[in-house]
Write an enzyme that holds these catalytic residues in place. Structure first.
Site, PDB file in Angstrom:
ATOM      1  N   CYS A  69       3.046  -3.278   4.053  1.00  0.00           N
ATOM      2  CA  CYS A  69       2.213  -2.141   4.454  1.00  0.00           C
ATOM      3  C   CYS A  69       2.930  -1.462   5.621  1.00  0.00           C
ATOM      4  CB  CYS A  69       0.774  -2.565   4.778  1.00  0.00           C
ATOM      5  SG  CYS A  69       0.580  -3.723   6.143  1.00  0.00           S
ATOM      6  N   HIS A  71       6.269 -31.692   9.734  1.00  0.00           N
ATOM      7  CA  HIS A  71       5.704 -30.355   9.507  1.00  0.00           C
ATOM      8  C   HIS A  71       4.611 -30.388   8.443  1.00  0.00           C
ATOM      9  CE1 HIS A  71       8.817 -28.937  12.101  1.00  0.00           C
ATOM     10  NE2 HIS A  71       9.753 -29.433  11.305  1.00  0.00           N
ATOM     11  N   THR A  81       2.699  -1.877   8.911  1.00  0.00           N
ATOM     12  CA  THR A  81       3.147  -2.846   9.924  1.00  0.00           C
ATOM     13  C   THR A  81       3.288  -4.273   9.392  1.00  0.00           C
ATOM     14  OG1 THR A  81       0.851  -3.288  10.489  1.00  0.00           O
ATOM     15  CG2 THR A  81       1.973  -1.572  11.771  1.00  0.00           C
ATOM     16  N   ASP A  87       0.869  -1.180   0.000  1.00  0.00           N
ATOM     17  CA  ASP A  87       0.000   0.000   0.000  1.00  0.00           C
ATOM     18  C   ASP A  87       0.904   1.228   0.000  1.00  0.00           C
ATOM     19  OD1 ASP A  87       0.908   0.256   2.612  1.00  0.00           O
ATOM     20  OD2 ASP A  87      -1.071   0.190   3.540  1.00  0.00           O
ATOM     21  N   HIS A 141       9.276 -24.674   8.536  1.00  0.00           N
ATOM     22  CA  HIS A 141       8.309 -25.438   9.333  1.00  0.00           C
ATOM     23  C   HIS A 141       6.856 -25.217   8.920  1.00  0.00           C
ATOM     24  CE1 HIS A 141      10.978 -26.364  13.102  1.00  0.00           C
ATOM     25  NE2 HIS A 141      11.591 -26.643  11.957  1.00  0.00           N
TER      26      HIS A 141
HETATM   27  C1  RB5 Z   1      -1.813   2.697   6.625  1.00  0.00           C
HETATM   28  O1  RB5 Z   1      -1.792   3.887   7.342  1.00  0.00           O
HETATM   29  C2  RB5 Z   1      -1.626   1.505   7.566  1.00  0.00           C
HETATM   30  O2  RB5 Z   1      -2.746   1.352   8.365  1.00  0.00           O
HETATM   31  C3  RB5 Z   1      -1.349   0.251   6.780  1.00  0.00           C
HETATM   32  O3  RB5 Z   1      -0.241   0.445   5.974  1.00  0.00           O
HETATM   33  C4  RB5 Z   1      -1.042  -1.006   7.588  1.00  0.00           C
HETATM   34  O4  RB5 Z   1      -0.055  -0.765   8.535  1.00  0.00           O
HETATM   35  C5  RB5 Z   1      -2.170  -1.751   8.112  1.00  0.00           C
HETATM   36  O5  RB5 Z   1      -2.023  -2.840   8.704  1.00  0.00           O
END
Ligand code: RB5
Length: 145
Positions: free
Chosen positions: A67, A135, A69, A10, A100
């Protein structure tokens, strides 16, 4: 890998996607980019589902999703029965996820790890092989009937 490696991000992961794509190409790995292509705010599930559908359709076998996180991408991608997505912030988990868990999608948080660590995570993921054996029986139990 005989099929191209999928990659998508994203807006939060766009810059890291470019860096990783260039690194992968340097390593001779062919990459199929599922977007996004601009810094405009967008919705991570759209890209995770595009990659999930491509895995289900056999167009790609493995992918990297980025993204902020890595969390939203992994939750979305794991809605596809053929996807085993993991979010990793260090190389050991990425290697073990292949060895695994036969993970086929690596999710990275561009706001969590620096570029060097992200490259190390990708190298660990792509360099490891599923060990099978006990596994395989466990992985077979992951999906609900
Ligand atoms: C975008 O601001 C953020 O929410 C997205 O990139 C991501 O981290 C969501 O899990």
């Amino acid at each position: 890998m005989t099929k191209p490696l999928g990659i998508a991000a994203d807006h939060a992961g766009l810059e890291l996607k470019s860096v990783l794509s260039a690194e992968l190409e340097k390593r001779g790995i062919s990459v199929r980019d599922f977007g996004t292509t601009t810094s405009a705010s967008c919705d991570y599930p759209d890209f995770a589902h595009a990659v999930g559908r491509a895995i289900e359709g056999g167009e790609i076998e493995r992918a990297i999703l980025i993204c902020g996180t890595g969390v939203g991408m992994s939750i979305s991608a794991n809605r596809h029965a053929a996807v085993r997505a993991v979010v990793c912030s260090e190389p050991l988990s990425a290697r073990m996820a292949r060895q695994h868990n036969d993970a086929n999608v690596l999710c990275i948080g561009a706001r969590v790890v620096g570029t060097g660590t992200a490259i190390d995570i990708v190298d660990a993921f792509l360099g490891a092989t599923f060990e099978g054996g006990r596994h395989a029986a466990r992985v077979a139990k992951i999906n609900l009937a």
